[in-house]
Design an enzyme around this catalytic site. Structure first.
Site, PDB file in Angstrom:
ATOM      1  N   CYS A  63       0.835  -1.202   0.000  1.00 14.36           N
ATOM      2  CA  CYS A  63       0.000   0.000   0.000  1.00 14.36           C
ATOM      3  C   CYS A  63       0.872   1.256   0.000  1.00 14.36           C
ATOM      4  O   CYS A  63       1.417   1.647   1.039  1.00 14.36           O
ATOM      5  CB  CYS A  63      -0.929  -0.004   1.219  1.00 14.36           C
ATOM      6  SG  CYS A  63      -2.005   1.441   1.324  1.00 14.36           S
TER       7      CYS A  63
ATOM      8  N   CYS B  97      -0.452   4.053   2.240  1.00 10.47           N
ATOM      9  CA  CYS B  97      -0.221   3.816   3.665  1.00 10.47           C
ATOM     10  C   CYS B  97       1.224   4.082   4.055  1.00 10.47           C
ATOM     11  O   CYS B  97       1.499   4.670   5.114  1.00 10.47           O
ATOM     12  CB  CYS B  97      -0.563   2.368   4.020  1.00 10.47           C
ATOM     13  SG  CYS B  97      -2.189   1.799   3.479  1.00 10.47           S
ATOM     14  N   ASP B  98       2.173   3.635   3.224  1.00 14.29           N
ATOM     15  CA  ASP B  98       3.567   3.556   3.667  1.00 14.29           C
ATOM     16  C   ASP B  98       4.550   4.413   2.887  1.00 14.29           C
ATOM     17  O   ASP B  98       5.736   4.467   3.245  1.00 14.29           O
ATOM     18  CB  ASP B  98       4.032   2.096   3.602  1.00 14.29           C
ATOM     19  CG  ASP B  98       3.207   1.196   4.508  1.00 14.29           C
ATOM     20  OD1 ASP B  98       2.764   1.674   5.560  1.00 14.29           O
ATOM     21  OD2 ASP B  98       3.008   0.014   4.150  1.00 14.29           O
TER      22      ASP B  98
END
Length: 324
Positions: free
Chosen positions: A133, A136-137
């Site tokens: 992701c 997300c990261d």
């Protein structure tokens, strides 16, 4: 018989449980025996979930959601659903232990599973440089060199997004042409930070405590080489966990569960769906949590309508008796 059974223990499932429990619906949440907490259990720092400005570990976030749900009266059961009976006013859930539970409504929040490469180092370094992701990261890879595996729209989108943070982004694809749409290809080709590695597949993720590189194998001649990187993003797709509802609920062309507009109402009355299992686009913890809230409210309204109908029916019968 229960009023609400929730299947799934990710952000959608536990958010639905919090709202259902606060509405005094006494929900039963079936949390699985293997994948309790969903994909966030494999995530280290979560910095984009509202309310945690300093960030929070994925497992800690799920523990807090579960604690909050149980505080208001949710019963959590660690078992696996093997069969669903959704027809008629009484829904039945069959578990791996052989136990059966009945309810007037079911909230289906089983999420989706990222497709994995199934190679050495992938699981071990998940959350330590291996990610599925970018949204997300990506923030954690400022001025780093990273690679994206894949050749579709998702991979091009991930790679382009990651150039906001990384100094270099490799796109590794096992063929010499992409599956991505023309506009996504052009966008990636025009980005100076993106370099394509064609006809190659990742066969091992290298590193001790974090990703240090990958071993690549040529799909043309089988030769091996190593590529030094700080992070690996795997973008080869994901699969919504809908195996229990095939031929029972209507699905979309994307394979997710169909719901009526912005609601959580599925094609079967009394069955509601929430989270990544209905979302082929965003797949974020925060959007899943909001979707779970919608499902709990929809289930509450459905149950209230059932109660109203049961009250009105005896009253109508009594009126007929008096008239006759």
């Amino acid at each position: 018989m229960r009023q609400v059974i929730i299947i799934g223990s990710g952000p959608a499932g536990f958010s639905a449980a919090i709202y259902a429990a606060r509405a005094n619906l006494k929900p039963l949440l079936i949390a699985s025996t293997v994948e309790v907490g969903g994909e966030l259990m494999n995530t280290t720092d979560v910095e984009n979930f509202p309310g945690f400005p300093e960030g929070i570990l994925g497992p800690d976030l799920m523990a807090k959601l579960q604690e909050q749900a149980e505080k208001f009266g949710t019963e959590v059961l660690y078992d696996d659903v093997t069969e669903l009976h959704v027809d008629g006013p009484v829904k039945k859930v069959v578990l791996g232990s052989g136990a059966e539970h009945e309810a007037s409504t079911i909230i289906y929040a089983t999420g989706s599973a990222y497709r994995k490469l199934h190679i050495e180092g992938e699981e071990r370094l998940s959350g330590y440089g291996v990610s599925w992701c970018a949204t997300c990261d990506g923030f954690f890879f400022r001025e780093k060199t990273i690679a994206v595996v894949g050749g579709g729209d998702s991979a091009m989108e991930e790679a382009t997004f990651l150039t906001r943070f990384a100094s270099k982004v490799y796109v590794i694809h096992r063929k010499d042409t992409l599956r991505a749409s023309k506009i996504m290809q052009e966008r990636a080709f025009a980005n100076d930070k993106i370099e394509f590695i064609w006809n190659s597949e990742v066969v091992e993720v290298l590193g001790g405590e974090s990703v240090k590189g990958v071993q690549l194998r040529s799909t043309v001649d089988g030769s091996l080489r190593e590529l030094e990187i700080d992070g690996l993003f795997i973008a080869i797709g994901n699969d919504p966990r809908t195996h229990l509802v095939h031929e029972k609920l209507q699905l979309t062309d994307a394979g997710t569960i169909w719901v009526d507009g912005r609601s959580s109402r599925t094609s079967v009355p009394g069955i509601f769906a929430a989270g990544d299992v209905i979302d082929p686009t965003y797949r974020q913890a925060a959007t899943a949590a909001g979707s779970g809230v919608v499902a709990a409210l929809d289930a509450e309204h459905f149950l209230a309508d059932l109660e109203d109908a049961s009250v009105e029916e005896p009253a109508a019968v009594a009126a007929e008796v008096i008239v006759s």
